[in-house]
Design a protein around this motif. Structure first.
Motif, PDB file in Angstrom:
ATOM      1  N   VAL A 105       2.057  20.564  35.801  1.00  0.00           N
ATOM      2  CA  VAL A 105       1.299  21.482  34.957  1.00  0.00           C
ATOM      3  C   VAL A 105       0.360  20.633  34.094  1.00  0.00           C
ATOM      4  CG1 VAL A 105       1.452  23.183  33.094  1.00  0.00           C
ATOM      5  CG2 VAL A 105       3.155  23.176  34.942  1.00  0.00           C
ATOM      6  N   VAL A 106      -0.944  20.852  34.251  1.00  0.00           N
ATOM      7  CA  VAL A 106      -1.927  19.970  33.599  1.00  0.00           C
ATOM      8  C   VAL A 106      -2.767  20.737  32.570  1.00  0.00           C
ATOM      9  CG1 VAL A 106      -3.919  18.456  33.946  1.00  0.00           C
ATOM     10  CG2 VAL A 106      -2.069  18.493  35.630  1.00  0.00           C
ATOM     11  N   GLY A 107      -2.766  20.240  31.344  1.00  0.00           N
ATOM     12  CA  GLY A 107      -3.659  20.703  30.294  1.00  0.00           C
ATOM     13  C   GLY A 107      -3.576  22.192  29.991  1.00  0.00           C
ATOM     14  N   ARG A 108      -4.613  22.671  29.298  1.00  0.00           N
ATOM     15  CA  ARG A 108      -4.623  24.071  28.871  1.00  0.00           C
ATOM     16  C   ARG A 108      -4.635  25.016  30.068  1.00  0.00           C
ATOM     17  NH1 ARG A 108      -9.250  25.518  24.879  1.00  0.00           N
ATOM     18  NH2 ARG A 108      -7.988  24.200  23.568  1.00  0.00           N
ATOM     19  N   THR A 109      -5.368  24.642  31.111  1.00  0.00           N
ATOM     20  CA  THR A 109      -5.422  25.503  32.302  1.00  0.00           C
ATOM     21  C   THR A 109      -4.022  25.710  32.874  1.00  0.00           C
ATOM     22  OG1 THR A 109      -7.546  24.485  32.774  1.00  0.00           O
ATOM     23  CG2 THR A 109      -6.573  25.807  34.528  1.00  0.00           C
ATOM     24  N   GLY A 110      -3.279  24.627  32.966  1.00  0.00           N
ATOM     25  CA  GLY A 110      -1.921  24.725  33.499  1.00  0.00           C
ATOM     26  C   GLY A 110      -1.016  25.537  32.591  1.00  0.00           C
ATOM     27  N   ARG A 111      -1.144  25.297  31.295  1.00  0.00           N
ATOM     28  CA  ARG A 111      -0.285  26.035  30.346  1.00  0.00           C
ATOM     29  C   ARG A 111      -0.604  27.529  30.385  1.00  0.00           C
ATOM     30  NH1 ARG A 111      -2.312  22.244  26.682  1.00  0.00           N
ATOM     31  NH2 ARG A 111      -3.109  23.932  25.383  1.00  0.00           N
ATOM     32  N   THR A 112      -1.903  27.847  30.488  1.00  0.00           N
ATOM     33  CA  THR A 112      -2.305  29.264  30.532  1.00  0.00           C
ATOM     34  C   THR A 112      -1.770  29.922  31.802  1.00  0.00           C
ATOM     35  OG1 THR A 112      -4.291  28.727  29.305  1.00  0.00           O
ATOM     36  CG2 THR A 112      -4.290  30.823  30.458  1.00  0.00           C
ATOM     37  N   ALA A 113      -1.853  29.195  32.912  1.00  0.00           N
ATOM     38  CA  ALA A 113      -1.340  29.748  34.180  1.00  0.00           C
ATOM     39  C   ALA A 113       0.157  30.013  34.073  1.00  0.00           C
ATOM     40  CB  ALA A 113      -1.640  28.780  35.328  1.00  0.00           C
ATOM     41  N   VAL A 114       0.864  29.088  33.458  1.00  0.00           N
ATOM     42  CA  VAL A 114       2.317  29.278  33.288  1.00  0.00           C
ATOM     43  C   VAL A 114       2.583  30.479  32.387  1.00  0.00           C
ATOM     44  CG1 VAL A 114       4.395  28.249  32.273  1.00  0.00           C
ATOM     45  CG2 VAL A 114       2.922  26.877  33.765  1.00  0.00           C
ATOM     46  N   ARG A 115       1.849  30.562  31.289  1.00  0.00           N
ATOM     47  CA  ARG A 115       2.056  31.660  30.331  1.00  0.00           C
ATOM     48  C   ARG A 115       1.810  33.025  30.999  1.00  0.00           C
ATOM     49  NH1 ARG A 115      -2.529  31.988  26.217  1.00  0.00           N
ATOM     50  NH2 ARG A 115      -3.397  33.153  27.967  1.00  0.00           N
ATOM     51  N   ASP A 116       0.727  33.103  31.785  1.00  0.00           N
ATOM     52  CA  ASP A 116       0.337  34.402  32.342  1.00  0.00           C
ATOM     53  C   ASP A 116       1.041  34.746  33.651  1.00  0.00           C
ATOM     54  OD1 ASP A 116      -1.359  34.517  30.213  1.00  0.00           O
ATOM     55  OD2 ASP A 116      -3.179  34.030  31.355  1.00  0.00           O
ATOM     56  N   ARG A 117       1.444  33.733  34.385  1.00  0.00           N
ATOM     57  CA  ARG A 117       1.903  34.022  35.752  1.00  0.00           C
ATOM     58  C   ARG A 117       3.357  33.682  36.051  1.00  0.00           C
ATOM     59  NH1 ARG A 117      -3.288  32.186  39.427  1.00  0.00           N
ATOM     60  NH2 ARG A 117      -4.864  33.109  38.108  1.00  0.00           N
ATOM     61  N   LEU A 118       3.998  32.914  35.180  1.00  0.00           N
ATOM     62  CA  LEU A 118       5.350  32.491  35.554  1.00  0.00           C
ATOM     63  C   LEU A 118       6.328  33.663  35.606  1.00  0.00           C
ATOM     64  CD1 LEU A 118       7.368  30.414  36.377  1.00  0.00           C
ATOM     65  CD2 LEU A 118       7.682  29.773  33.984  1.00  0.00           C
ATOM     66  N   THR A 119       6.264  34.549  34.633  1.00  0.00           N
ATOM     67  CA  THR A 119       7.234  35.657  34.623  1.00  0.00           C
ATOM     68  C   THR A 119       7.109  36.530  35.873  1.00  0.00           C
ATOM     69  OG1 THR A 119       7.403  35.622  32.231  1.00  0.00           O
ATOM     70  CG2 THR A 119       8.032  37.669  33.320  1.00  0.00           C
ATOM     71  N   PRO A 120       5.876  37.007  36.238  1.00  0.00           N
ATOM     72  CA  PRO A 120       5.797  37.788  37.481  1.00  0.00           C
ATOM     73  C   PRO A 120       6.168  36.989  38.730  1.00  0.00           C
ATOM     74  CG  PRO A 120       3.603  37.493  36.477  1.00  0.00           C
ATOM     75  CD  PRO A 120       4.615  37.023  35.488  1.00  0.00           C
ATOM     76  N   LEU A 121       5.797  35.699  38.733  1.00  0.00           N
ATOM     77  CA  LEU A 121       6.145  34.867  39.890  1.00  0.00           C
ATOM     78  C   LEU A 121       7.656  34.714  40.005  1.00  0.00           C
ATOM     79  CD1 LEU A 121       5.008  33.001  42.148  1.00  0.00           C
ATOM     80  CD2 LEU A 121       5.117  31.124  40.498  1.00  0.00           C
ATOM     81  N   ARG A 122       8.284  34.520  38.870  1.00  0.00           N
ATOM     82  CA  ARG A 122       9.731  34.372  38.847  1.00  0.00           C
ATOM     83  C   ARG A 122      10.407  35.646  39.371  1.00  0.00           C
ATOM     84  NH1 ARG A 122      13.280  31.213  34.493  1.00  0.00           N
ATOM     85  NH2 ARG A 122      15.226  31.816  35.404  1.00  0.00           N
ATOM     86  N   GLU A 123       9.859  36.797  38.944  1.00  0.00           N
ATOM     87  CA  GLU A 123      10.436  38.065  39.399  1.00  0.00           C
ATOM     88  C   GLU A 123      10.208  38.263  40.890  1.00  0.00           C
ATOM     89  OE1 GLU A 123       8.760  40.989  36.814  1.00  0.00           O
ATOM     90  OE2 GLU A 123       9.905  40.257  35.083  1.00  0.00           O
ATOM     91  N   ARG A 124       8.982  37.952  41.329  1.00  0.00           N
ATOM     92  CA  ARG A 124       8.656  38.162  42.757  1.00  0.00           C
ATOM     93  C   ARG A 124       9.526  37.288  43.649  1.00  0.00           C
ATOM     94  NH1 ARG A 124       4.593  35.965  46.052  1.00  0.00           N
ATOM     95  NH2 ARG A 124       3.462  35.046  44.316  1.00  0.00           N
ATOM     96  N   LEU A 125       9.751  36.064  43.236  1.00  0.00           N
ATOM     97  CA  LEU A 125      10.532  35.129  44.051  1.00  0.00           C
ATOM     98  C   LEU A 125      12.030  35.259  43.806  1.00  0.00           C
ATOM     99  CD1 LEU A 125       8.298  31.938  43.637  1.00  0.00           C
ATOM    100  CD2 LEU A 125       8.398  33.485  45.604  1.00  0.00           C
ATOM    101  N   LYS A 126      12.383  36.099  42.823  1.00  0.00           N
ATOM    102  CA  LYS A 126      13.803  36.249  42.433  1.00  0.00           C
ATOM    103  C   LYS A 126      14.419  34.884  42.126  1.00  0.00           C
ATOM    104  CE  LYS A 126      14.815  40.555  44.896  1.00  0.00           C
ATOM    105  NZ  LYS A 126      13.450  40.899  45.315  1.00  0.00           N
ATOM    106  N   ALA A 127      13.666  34.076  41.413  1.00  0.00           N
ATOM    107  CA  ALA A 127      14.138  32.720  41.100  1.00  0.00           C
ATOM    108  C   ALA A 127      15.232  32.780  40.040  1.00  0.00           C
ATOM    109  CB  ALA A 127      12.975  31.866  40.610  1.00  0.00           C
TER     110      ALA A 127
END
Ligand SMILES: [Fe+2]
Ligand SMILES: [Fe+2]
Length: 211
Positions: free
Chosen positions: A9-31
């Motif tokens: 995860v690199v810089g602000r772009t990476g942090r923003t992607a994690v903030r906005d997308r990790l929760t739905p990704l986690r749910e979709r993948l049932k991680a």
């Protein structure tokens, strides 16, 4: 156990992607468990305490670091207060923090997360990564306390990452390469994985070196 590993995860772009997308990704993948490599999450160089907190609040269960572990100086003390951050086992003998830890996962299961630095083409010398990992895997054999074991091999050379994959074959659930910031395109199930259940096999994910 379903484990999601994201890096680096690199810089602000990476942090923003994690903030906005990790929760739905986690749910979709049932991680069940999410590990992020975050050594470049602050301005591309290291990880500050504030940004570590953000990434953990965004849904990461564990953050791993790397050769840039302490480029943000507050990490030298923050890591002692935050057990969900792992630095490389062989970073330096008296480095703060820890290189491997057993974490709680859903369903009462445990997961061992370890990180180690490679030696090939790295800008600084580090101690032997193989003996460092060997000691941890001997202490925590797969199927004992930990239902799954993840080893993050943080290095340049694809060959060293593959070497670590084979070294851990049958003893780790996942060996994953970080540091080179390239897509995961070469996942493999190694032969030791066929002798055990899926959570006890060994997948080596390696990433080619950046020029
Ligand atoms: Fe790195
Ligand atoms: Fe990196």
């Amino acid at each position: 156990m379903r484990i999601l590993f994201l890096g680096d995860v690199v810089g602000r772009t990476g942090r923003t992607a994690v903030r906005d997308r990790l929760t739905p990704l986690r749910e979709r993948l049932k991680a069940d468990f999410v590990i992020l490599n975050a050594e470049n999450a602050t301005s591309g160089i290291g990880l500050s305490g504030d940004h570590a907190k953000q990434l953990l609040e965004s849904g990461a269960d564990v953050l791993t670091l790397g050769d840039h572990a302490f480029d943000q100086k507050d990490m030298l003390t923050y890591i002692e207060r935050e057990p969900r951050i792992i630095r490389p086992l062989n970073y330096a003998k008296n480095a703060p923090g820890i290189g491997a830890r057993v974490f709680d996962a859903p369903g009462g299961r445990k997961i061992l997360v370890a990180q180690v630095l490679g030696q090939v083409f790295m800008k600084r010398p580090f101690d032997d990564p193989f003996s460092a990992v060997d000691a941890v895997l001997k202490k925590h054999p797969l199927g004992g306390l930990a239902a799954a074991t993840v080893v993050d091999i943080h290095c340049e050379a694809t060959s060293e990452k593959m070497g670590m994959g084979h070294f851990c074959d049958g003893r780790a659930s996942l060996v994953v390469g970080t540091h080179t910031h390239v897509p995961t395109a070469d996942t493999q199930i190694l032969s030791g994985g066929q002798r055990s259940s899926q959570t006890q096999g060994c997948a080596a994910i390696t990433t080619p070196s950046l020029a």
